[in-house]
Design an enzyme around this catalytic site. Sequence first.
Site: not given
Length: 580
Positions: A57-58, A110, A222, A405, A488, A497
């Site tokens: 099967g797919s 299978k 399955h 900062c 940067g 800056m």
Amino acid sequence: MEPHRKLINSVDSCVDEALGGLVRASGGLSLMKGHRVVLRSDLDRLRGKVALLSGGGSGHEPAHGGYVGAGMLSAAVAGGVFASPPPASILAAILSLHNAGASGVLLIVKNYTGDRLNFGLAAEQARNHGVAVDMVIVAEDCAFDRPSKAGRRGLCGTIFIHKLAGAMAEEGCALDQVVSMLTDVLKGIGTLGVSLSPCSVPGCLPSFDLPPGDMELGLGIHGEPGIKRSKVASADEVVKTMIDHMTNPNSQSHLPLKPGDSVVLCVNNLGALSSLEMAVVTRAAIICLESRGLVVARVMSGSFMTSLEMAGLSLTFMRTKPEILRLFDAKTSAPAWPNVSSVCVSGRGFIKDPPDMSTRPQDDTYSEGPLSLVMRRTLERICSVLLEKQEELNSLDRAAGDGDCGNTHAQAAKAIQEWLQDHVVPGCPGQLLSVLAGLVQTKMGGSSGALYSLFLTAAAGHVTEGQSDAAAWASAVHAGTQAMRRYGGADPGDRTMLDALCPAVDELQKLTTAAPSGHMAVLQTAVQRADVGAEATRDLTAKAGRASYIAAERVNQPDPGAVAVAAIFKAVLEALKEQK
């Protein structure tokens, strides 16, 4: 509940379009018109050799079409999703291989009733056409303690059989030789699946209901449910549970493994596990097997026989010996066979020591020189200015960033002050800049720490004890600025800056030609240009840095990074004036 969404064009066409996608992407594959049969493009190479045909099967992609190629299958036949292929297509595939001059055709099937019936019927019809056909049934599922009459299911171990049979066929072995070898190998293969979710056939509801947090052990491919349901555990525990079950001697379908045995391990993604989870499980499986005294000879980890989008995996073990490994390692052009390492996994040293990075510029000892005192005083001035401005910089940063900062600049200043207490300032300016780069990298943190460190590292190579005149300093600050821009990604005008730094550095370039008497005047102008540049950031729209994510009308203060740079330049000027 609506069916799972799937990215297809239509339920009716998805299998044929998927086969088309596979074949179009690989130069070694062809598609048989009017049948869902994938063939090797070079069928003429089969003359006088055994041809191999598999299928089913797919929904199990890349099985089975992905295993067609030299050294593996000669052809694969696909049914609808989870449906056995029709006998007419299987027969068409067998006859194509026979007509290409194959000495015989081996069907690798299978163990599902539909596959056995349809491949069996096609085999009988092919014999009536005078084709030498044989069939090997793969039934290596370890789920059921007492398998029913239908027997054990065929799962991912099937692809080991494709591989070994393909290598033997390529070497020119006869059909009966291939069959007897596979029959023997199959006794040493076992597979067990576990899933955290069901799957659903296109256009249908999920195959079974699995509440979140539950897992199903021993399910097939399955969407049929398994033998036992439990709560999801850690990857290590799930793997241990699986291996315990697979090797439990009380189960009729167990795989007998004893210490010293050598195995090939396949960790197979049933469709929806991430590669990260797969790697975690692969590690767990290798460690668990080794802890039982087994030698793990080879490992394959990935999606080999799936069950649509099921979030689960299966483990397959194959007992092995040198001859089996030789066949396993043989080359194949099948597109879905992985590039497996042919080195034994167990017993290999796989940890490498890192390089020695213990020597840091800030830990070394340096000798003083004529410039040491002026550099020390300048640095002390910069540090005290940054500490004074801590709150001002924080409040500017709160407008457009995360408000730290001033803190990050203060951290750098304190780290430099501490270093100055315990160390002499090297006479070579480049050495000092390297020390400062190391300090800000480790103590300042954030992107500003990285930017200052980049600046100082790039500048350090341009000023040495013998080469520390004004022109050398100009080229040093220029090199530092270029490094900041390169890594940067910001430019002047982006409200960073750089808006203070670049105008000042441009002005400092005049030091290369100015007479010594004019040096302080150039520096004075550079400081003014930094100040003007910082102030002008009030009216700029941020295009880089964290402020670029904030609505422009909320940002009407100068950029704190630019203000800090202007303050540093000013501190340098004041310190140098005092030395005069």
